[in-house]
Design an enzyme around this catalytic site. Structure first.
Site, PDB file in Angstrom:
ATOM      1  N   HIS A 149      -4.452  -8.745   1.259  1.00 44.92           N
ATOM      2  CA  HIS A 149      -3.265  -7.883   1.201  1.00 44.92           C
ATOM      3  C   HIS A 149      -2.198  -8.523   0.309  1.00 44.92           C
ATOM      4  O   HIS A 149      -1.594  -7.854  -0.535  1.00 44.92           O
ATOM      5  CB  HIS A 149      -2.714  -7.668   2.609  1.00 44.92           C
ATOM      6  CG  HIS A 149      -1.372  -6.996   2.647  1.00 44.92           C
ATOM      7  ND1 HIS A 149      -1.207  -5.644   2.419  1.00 44.92           N
ATOM      8  CD2 HIS A 149      -0.121  -7.501   2.872  1.00 44.92           C
ATOM      9  CE1 HIS A 149       0.086  -5.343   2.512  1.00 44.92           C
ATOM     10  NE2 HIS A 149       0.760  -6.441   2.778  1.00 44.92           N
ATOM     11  N   ARG A 157       2.583  -6.914  -9.343  1.00 47.65           N
ATOM     12  CA  ARG A 157       3.739  -7.547 -10.004  1.00 47.65           C
ATOM     13  C   ARG A 157       3.279  -8.441 -11.159  1.00 47.65           C
ATOM     14  O   ARG A 157       3.848  -8.441 -12.231  1.00 47.65           O
ATOM     15  CB  ARG A 157       4.533  -8.391  -8.999  1.00 47.65           C
ATOM     16  CG  ARG A 157       5.326  -7.578  -7.996  1.00 47.65           C
ATOM     17  CD  ARG A 157       6.232  -8.488  -7.164  1.00 47.65           C
ATOM     18  NE  ARG A 157       5.478  -9.482  -6.410  1.00 47.65           N
ATOM     19  CZ  ARG A 157       4.953  -9.272  -5.205  1.00 47.65           C
ATOM     20  NH1 ARG A 157       5.098  -8.094  -4.632  1.00 47.65           N
ATOM     21  NH2 ARG A 157       4.275 -10.213  -4.573  1.00 47.65           N
ATOM     22  N   GLU A 214       1.048  -0.687   8.282  1.00 49.49           N
ATOM     23  CA  GLU A 214       0.395  -1.970   8.018  1.00 49.49           C
ATOM     24  C   GLU A 214      -0.412  -2.352   9.248  1.00 49.49           C
ATOM     25  O   GLU A 214       0.136  -2.490  10.349  1.00 49.49           O
ATOM     26  CB  GLU A 214       1.427  -3.067   7.695  1.00 49.49           C
ATOM     27  CG  GLU A 214       2.097  -2.861   6.345  1.00 49.49           C
ATOM     28  CD  GLU A 214       2.877  -4.084   5.859  1.00 49.49           C
ATOM     29  OE1 GLU A 214       3.257  -4.919   6.703  1.00 49.49           O
ATOM     30  OE2 GLU A 214       3.092  -4.194   4.631  1.00 49.49           O
TER      31      GLU A 214
HETATM   32 MN    MN Z   1       3.807  -6.681   7.770  1.00 44.80          MN
END
Ligand code: MN
Length: 440
Positions: A149, A157, A214
């Protein structure tokens, strides 16, 4: 550490527990619930244990005098509206309580006679109970230990350096908001906030347009430590009361605009959802595994984060799933759509390393403190545990089994998390659901 409470051959006189996918006799997770008012004169929140389709009422069992010794002390601590007093007692009393609850609920248990005679008072149908937050949460720290993740976010980025230079040395975390953590099935309001998309000249204020979930493991802290007295890595596992699931709902557009330089704030603090049952460290014993070795070239953690025993058995084999249920699926009676499957072995740090790092500067942890592990994503798209990863920050749409598509959550959508442990020779156990619906 493995004892008779892990014996897969043992059965319960509570029929629904035998072969139950989540809560067989070998699990016995703790939670806080209110029993149905019609059957209990004093229907206040109290501690309970999930067993099959029922909840075992710890307060009623204490009142009936079913516990003795350390277990009685633990059961009394678990009889009130939060599990914090039980969490404060640490592993010994918790283990004693587990063993006596097991003896009361096992078909061949020493306490069966007593318990079965009182079944009408001790057992409530889970579907008739209100499940609450299991603890009063003083502090909520969210880690970032799901390395896939972290890399997926970082790659957007800087494709060549997706992980920050500290990532493999520090279990990175931010302080999240404890006051807005709610139990499963409480609706989550779509937050409004400042957001500025890259092609916009100035920010605007309005409803979040990139609302995400999440998929994370919840780590519940047990006894805690005194301020100024760090917990050594070798002792850190003793601080873990148990594990659950947490949805760290994330407003990506708000988060992306606000996070430089001090990290997430309002993009996260509008709400988090935890599953109501805490699977104890004892129930998880059979599912402990070695921390997967670090890839060649990765640094060895500094000595205060390294412990041989923790490396050998400080990780968990827990299979995780994230699903979405849309209003259209509900109307048509369709099953939720599974978006991802991952495993806690995808975490780069152990929970003991979280504790050792968190306290290494002298910070005190307290009973009922909550950690999130960070989003647990697998190495490939099938395992990516947030929609921002699945949709590449909204630049592509995910197809659902209903024929619908999504890039982020829409109003009426529910995010549902599930977790299960399976190992040959042991009864499979589950965590129950962590579930929440987005409303306008
Ligand atoms: Mn989180």
């Amino acid at each position: 550490m493995i004892d008779e409470t892990h014996d897969r051959a043992r059965r319960s006189w509570v029929d629904s527990a035998n072969g139950h996918a989540e809560f067989p006799l070998q699990n016995l997770p703790f939670g806080v619930f209110t029993p149905p008012g019609a059957t209990v004169p004093d229907a206040r929140p109290r501690g309970g244990v999930a067993i099959g389709d029922s909840v075992f009422d710890l307060r009623a069992a204490v009142e009936a005098g079913l516990f003795s010794g350390l277990a009685a002390r633990a059961a009394e601590a678990a009889s009130g509206p939060s599990l914090n007093p039980l969490m404060a007692l640490g592993a010994g009393p918790r283990r004693a309580l587990r063993q006596q609850v097991f003896a009361l609920l096992a078909a061949d248990g020493a306490g069966r006679g007593q318990a079965e005679a009182l079944a009408g008072r001790l057992l409530h149908r889970a579907s008739d109970c209100w499940l609450h937050l299991p603890a009063t949460i003083g502090n909520f720290t969210d880690f970032f230990a799901g390395i896939h993740h972290a890399a997926n976010g970082g790659r957007r980025r800087d494709p060549n350096n997706p992980l920050s230079p500290n990532y493999k040395y520090v279990p990175v975390a931010y302080h999240s908001r404890a006051s807005s953590v709610r139990e499963s099935n409480v609706a989550v309001r779509r937050p409004s906030g400042q957001r500025k998309l890259p092609d916009e000249a100035a920010p605007t204020f309005g409803p979040c347009q990139k609302l995400d979930y999440e998929l994370e493991l919840a780590v519940w802290v047990g006894p805690g430590n005194r301020q100024g007295e760090p917990v050594e890595i070798g002792e850190a596992a003793e601080q873990i009361f148990g594990l659950g699931l947490v949805n760290d709902w994330s407003a990506r557009d708000i988060q992306q605009w606000e996070s430089q330089p001090l990290g997430p704030f309002l993009g996260k603090s509008f709400g988090s959802t935890v599953s109501p049952w805490i699977v104890t460290a004892e129930a998880l014993e059979p599912f402990r595994i070695a921390q997967p070795p670090r890839p060649d070239g990765d640094p060895r953690p500094l000595p205060h984060l390294w412990d041989d025993r923790d490396q050998q058995q400080g990780a968990f084999d827990i299979a995780l799933e994230a699903l979405i249920l849309t209003p259209q699926m509900r109307e048509k009676g369709l099953a939720p759509h599974r978006v991802s499957q991952s495993n806690t072995s995808d975490l780069y740090w152990t929970v003991a390393q979280f504790v050792a790092h968190h306290t290494s500067g002298g910070c005190n942890l307290r009973p009922g403190d909550l950690f999130g592990t960070g989003t647990i994503s697998g190495p490939t798209k099938a395992g990516w545990g947030s929609l921002s990863e699945q949709s590449a920050d909204g630049t592509r749409r995910i197809s659902l089994a209903s024929g619908e598509t999504r890039s982020f959550l829409e109003n009426g959508d529910e995010a549902i998390f599930r977790a299960h442990c399976r190992r040959d020779g042991y009864a499979p156990i589950g965590f129950g659901e962590c579930r929440g619906m987005i409303v306008a």
